[in-house]
Design an enzyme around this catalytic site. Structure first.
Site, PDB file in Angstrom:
ATOM      1  N   ARG A  17      -3.726   9.797   5.133  1.00 45.39           N
ATOM      2  CA  ARG A  17      -2.169  10.914   5.920  1.00 45.39           C
ATOM      3  C   ARG A  17      -1.099  10.421   4.482  1.00 45.39           C
ATOM      4  O   ARG A  17      -0.401  11.283   4.540  1.00 45.39           O
ATOM      5  CB  ARG A  17      -1.499   9.633   7.099  1.00 45.39           C
ATOM      6  CG  ARG A  17      -2.159  10.394   8.437  1.00 45.39           C
ATOM      7  CD  ARG A  17      -1.721   9.770   9.614  1.00 45.39           C
ATOM      8  NE  ARG A  17      -1.683   9.917  11.116  1.00 45.39           N
ATOM      9  CZ  ARG A  17      -1.361  11.162  11.015  1.00 45.39           C
ATOM     10  NH1 ARG A  17      -0.779  12.049  11.281  1.00 45.39           N
ATOM     11  NH2 ARG A  17      -1.865  10.824  12.630  1.00 45.39           N
ATOM     12  N   ARG A  33      -7.857  -0.141   6.414  1.00 44.84           N
ATOM     13  CA  ARG A  33      -7.063   0.689   5.415  1.00 44.84           C
ATOM     14  C   ARG A  33      -5.730  -0.222   4.127  1.00 44.84           C
ATOM     15  O   ARG A  33      -5.167   0.633   3.530  1.00 44.84           O
ATOM     16  CB  ARG A  33      -6.773   1.113   5.968  1.00 44.84           C
ATOM     17  CG  ARG A  33      -7.712   2.626   6.500  1.00 44.84           C
ATOM     18  CD  ARG A  33      -7.172   3.779   7.985  1.00 44.84           C
ATOM     19  NE  ARG A  33      -6.081   4.169   7.149  1.00 44.84           N
ATOM     20  CZ  ARG A  33      -4.918   4.474   7.965  1.00 44.84           C
ATOM     21  NH1 ARG A  33      -5.047   4.613   8.664  1.00 44.84           N
ATOM     22  NH2 ARG A  33      -3.973   4.995   6.790  1.00 44.84           N
ATOM     23  N   LYS A  75       0.436  -1.557  -0.093  1.00 47.22           N
ATOM     24  CA  LYS A  75      -0.232  -0.465   0.133  1.00 47.22           C
ATOM     25  C   LYS A  75       0.783   1.415   0.288  1.00 47.22           C
ATOM     26  O   LYS A  75       0.843   2.384  -0.755  1.00 47.22           O
ATOM     27  CB  LYS A  75      -1.140   0.629   1.133  1.00 47.22           C
ATOM     28  CG  LYS A  75      -1.355   1.127   1.244  1.00 47.22           C
ATOM     29  CD  LYS A  75      -1.963   1.600   2.867  1.00 47.22           C
ATOM     30  CE  LYS A  75      -1.160   1.514   3.909  1.00 47.22           C
ATOM     31  NZ  LYS A  75      -1.574   2.960   3.952  1.00 47.22           N
ATOM     32  N   ASN A  76       2.068   1.073   0.895  1.00 40.55           N
ATOM     33  CA  ASN A  76       2.943   2.423   1.106  1.00 40.55           C
ATOM     34  C   ASN A  76       3.685   2.612  -0.222  1.00 40.55           C
ATOM     35  O   ASN A  76       4.478   3.629  -0.134  1.00 40.55           O
ATOM     36  CB  ASN A  76       3.759   2.587   1.874  1.00 40.55           C
ATOM     37  CG  ASN A  76       3.420   2.791   3.863  1.00 40.55           C
ATOM     38  OD1 ASN A  76       1.542   3.081   3.254  1.00 40.55           O
ATOM     39  ND2 ASN A  76       2.847   2.087   4.874  1.00 40.55           N
ATOM     40  N   ILE A  98      10.060   6.934  16.768  1.00 45.86           N
ATOM     41  CA  ILE A  98       9.507   7.318  15.304  1.00 45.86           C
ATOM     42  C   ILE A  98       8.484   8.324  15.656  1.00 45.86           C
ATOM     43  O   ILE A  98       8.280   9.574  15.238  1.00 45.86           O
ATOM     44  CB  ILE A  98       8.687   6.449  14.085  1.00 45.86           C
ATOM     45  CG1 ILE A  98      10.204   5.685  13.925  1.00 45.86           C
ATOM     46  CG2 ILE A  98       9.105   6.953  13.050  1.00 45.86           C
ATOM     47  CD1 ILE A  98      12.109   6.533  13.344  1.00 45.86           C
ATOM     48  N   ARG A 137       2.422  13.827  12.072  1.00 47.45           N
ATOM     49  CA  ARG A 137       3.667  13.867  10.780  1.00 47.45           C
ATOM     50  C   ARG A 137       4.070  15.236  10.227  1.00 47.45           C
ATOM     51  O   ARG A 137       2.737  15.430   9.256  1.00 47.45           O
ATOM     52  CB  ARG A 137       3.182  13.137   9.889  1.00 47.45           C
ATOM     53  CG  ARG A 137       3.340  11.629  10.677  1.00 47.45           C
ATOM     54  CD  ARG A 137       2.536  10.503   9.741  1.00 47.45           C
ATOM     55  NE  ARG A 137       1.922   8.693  10.347  1.00 47.45           N
ATOM     56  CZ  ARG A 137       1.255   7.972   9.615  1.00 47.45           C
ATOM     57  NH1 ARG A 137       2.103   7.934   8.187  1.00 47.45           N
ATOM     58  NH2 ARG A 137       1.395   6.726   9.991  1.00 47.45           N
ATOM     59  N   ASP A 179       5.412  21.269   7.719  1.00 50.94           N
ATOM     60  CA  ASP A 179       6.298  22.262   7.525  1.00 50.94           C
ATOM     61  C   ASP A 179       7.509  21.350   6.520  1.00 50.94           C
ATOM     62  O   ASP A 179       8.370  21.971   5.592  1.00 50.94           O
ATOM     63  CB  ASP A 179       6.854  21.999   9.085  1.00 50.94           C
ATOM     64  CG  ASP A 179       7.745  21.404   9.635  1.00 50.94           C
ATOM     65  OD1 ASP A 179       7.443  20.346   9.867  1.00 50.94           O
ATOM     66  OD2 ASP A 179       8.941  22.087   9.296  1.00 50.94           O
ATOM     67  N   CYS A 212      -4.718   8.540  11.095  1.00 52.02           N
ATOM     68  CA  CYS A 212      -5.304   7.432  12.530  1.00 52.02           C
ATOM     69  C   CYS A 212      -4.136   8.585  13.501  1.00 52.02           C
ATOM     70  O   CYS A 212      -3.044   8.987  12.846  1.00 52.02           O
ATOM     71  CB  CYS A 212      -4.811   5.985  12.218  1.00 52.02           C
ATOM     72  SG  CYS A 212      -3.050   5.648  11.843  1.00 52.02           S
ATOM     73  N   ASP A 239       6.504  -0.026  11.439  1.00 53.13           N
ATOM     74  CA  ASP A 239       5.105  -0.177  11.956  1.00 53.13           C
ATOM     75  C   ASP A 239       4.453  -1.987  11.908  1.00 53.13           C
ATOM     76  O   ASP A 239       3.877  -2.078  11.808  1.00 53.13           O
ATOM     77  CB  ASP A 239       4.864  -0.376   9.837  1.00 53.13           C
ATOM     78  CG  ASP A 239       3.937   1.172   9.404  1.00 53.13           C
ATOM     79  OD1 ASP A 239       3.960   1.839  10.707  1.00 53.13           O
ATOM     80  OD2 ASP A 239       4.339   1.293   8.588  1.00 53.13           O
TER      81      ASP A 239
END
Length: 429
Positions: free
Chosen positions: A96, A400, A22-23, A330, A125, A128, A120, A308
């Site tokens: 996101r 998701r 997915k990512n 993280i 995150r 900027d 979520c 993750d």
């Protein structure tokens, strides 16, 4: 709102095939904005975030063709005409990755209006880093009513040094830089496989990118990109989840269609824990038949231990001998699953960014709820070894990022089913 009901106690036996990442698919779909020609993507997972991205691109005027039958994991995207350069809040509030369209939109059309990202609640995150990078490329950006608006007549290459490693920031600015005039040098880049996969697609489309997968990338801008065909890499987080599931349940599980090199950090830890596994080609066989001992982990950017996978490892830590220290470096709010695991009988203490997990504790089925995508995966893993039945609420989080997880787990022996509303909704007067 759907729920999962899981009865624990069954070892997982058989083969699970891993879906596309997915990512990696989300930025690849956003990259289609950069060309008027069709981009054909294969190995696309059928998950909620992908459907959101499809609807987002269609809302901008993109032609989105979905595959059927044997081609159900293929999608064809053609952004010949972009009628709107906007990503609305209603479409992106659950995802996101919405900021990934910011860079390609301003590079292709000169303007982008993108809602601040949702998703979520696992911590900040910062956007900027995207903003500072686009400004270095010559864009002017303002923030108003929850939206970012970027404008640029012509982006120009520049030197960008990320203050902090950011995956989506690296991907977003990479897509902007490929159409910028001159050369862009990006330093302190994310090195995740998904970034390298995006660069591979962009190079197929005519971009000139060097150094993908390292901390420094050089991008020589081109005037125009063309269409391409690309196969998305396997999902390393889904693979890690099922590898841990095999170890946790004392099963004999073959996890196929994986890239073993993406699992190095996890496999090194599992070897120390005492998990038996065998790597062959694109498969990893996990044999959870030995005694397991506690081993500490500390999450890091790739190639370190992935944040993750932290929640899934915590579920494993409840079932090993000894005390495991888990340090989350993280995100600052990524232990919400711990409280739900405690409801199931786990012995976990949280101290800021550290969790102390005392094993080996007997877990029992309970009613729990998922707070984010990976937290929901950890609850599924815990439920597989808990005594009795566990009901997991808010499983839209897991939808998701995991394709048909209940079907995959049932196929290797898990007792698991999805249920809808327990009772019909009451109709108002």
């Amino acid at each position: 709102m759907d729920k999962f009901v899981i009865r624990g106690g069954n070892p997982l036996l058989g083969t699970i095939r891993i879906s596309g990442a997915k990512n990696a698919a989300l930025p690849a779909m956003a990259a289609a904005i950069l060309t008027e020609e069709p981009v054909i993507l294969e190995n696309i997972p059928q998950v909620r975030d992908i459907e959101t991205e499809r609807r987002l691109l269609a809302s901008m005027g993109a032609e989105v063709e979905l595959g059927y039958g044997r081609a159900q994991h293929r999608t064809i995207l053609c952004c010949r005409k972009l009628e709107r350069s906007e990503a609305s809040y209603d479409l992106v509030k659950t995802m996101r990755a919405s900021t990934l369209v910011l860079g390609p939109l301003v590079a292709r059309t000169g303007i982008a209006r993108v809602s601040m990202p949702g998703g979520c609640a696992i911590g900040a995150r910062p956007i900027d880093l995207h903003i500072k990078g686009l400004e270095r490329l010559g864009a002017s950006i303002k923030q108003d009513h929850g939206y970012l608006e970027a404008r640029a007549e012509h982006l120009k290459g520049n030197r960008i040094v990320f203050d902090k490693i950011t995956v989506t920031g690296t991907e977003d600015l990479l897509m902007a830089a490929v159409l910028a005039e001159g050369e862009t040098v990006m330093e302190n880049c994310a090195r995740e496989p998904e970034v390298a996969d995006l660069a591979a697609l962009l190079n197929k489309m005519g971009a000139r990118i060097e150094g993908a997968g390292t901390s420094t990338m050089r991008i020589k801008g081109v005037e125009k990109l063309h269409g391409a065909r690309h196969r998305i890499i396997p999902d390393r987080i889904e693979a890690a989840t099922f590898i841990i599931a095999g170890a946790l349940t004392g099963g004999d599980l073959l996890v196929s269609n994986v890239e073993p090199s993406h699992q190095t950090a996890l496999l090194n830890k599992l070897e120390q824990v005492g998990v038996k596994f065998h790597v062959s080609g694109d498969t990893i066989r996990v044999m959870g038949d030995g005694p397991l001992k506690a081993v500490d982990i500390s999450t890091e950017e790739y190639p370190g231990f992935a944040t993750d996978v932290q929640a899934q490892y915590m579920a494993l830590a409840t079932q090993v001998e000894g005390t495991t220290l888990i340090t989350e470096n993280i995100f600052e709010n990524r232990f919400m699953h711990a409280l739900e695991l405690v409801r199931m009988g786990a012995n976990i203490k949280i101290d800021g960014r550290r969790a102390v997990v005392h094993g080996r504790t007997a877990l029992s089925g309970a009613a729990v709820q998922a707070s984010d995508l990976r937290a929901s995966a950890s609850l599924v893993l815990a439920a597989l070894v808990a005594e009795g039945e566990t009901i997991i609420d808010r499983v839209y989080h897991i939808d998701r990022g995991y394709e048909h997880i209940e079907e995959k787990l049932r196929g290797v022996g898990a007792q698991m089913k999805r249920i809808g509303e327990m009772l019909p909704r009451r109709v108002g007067a």
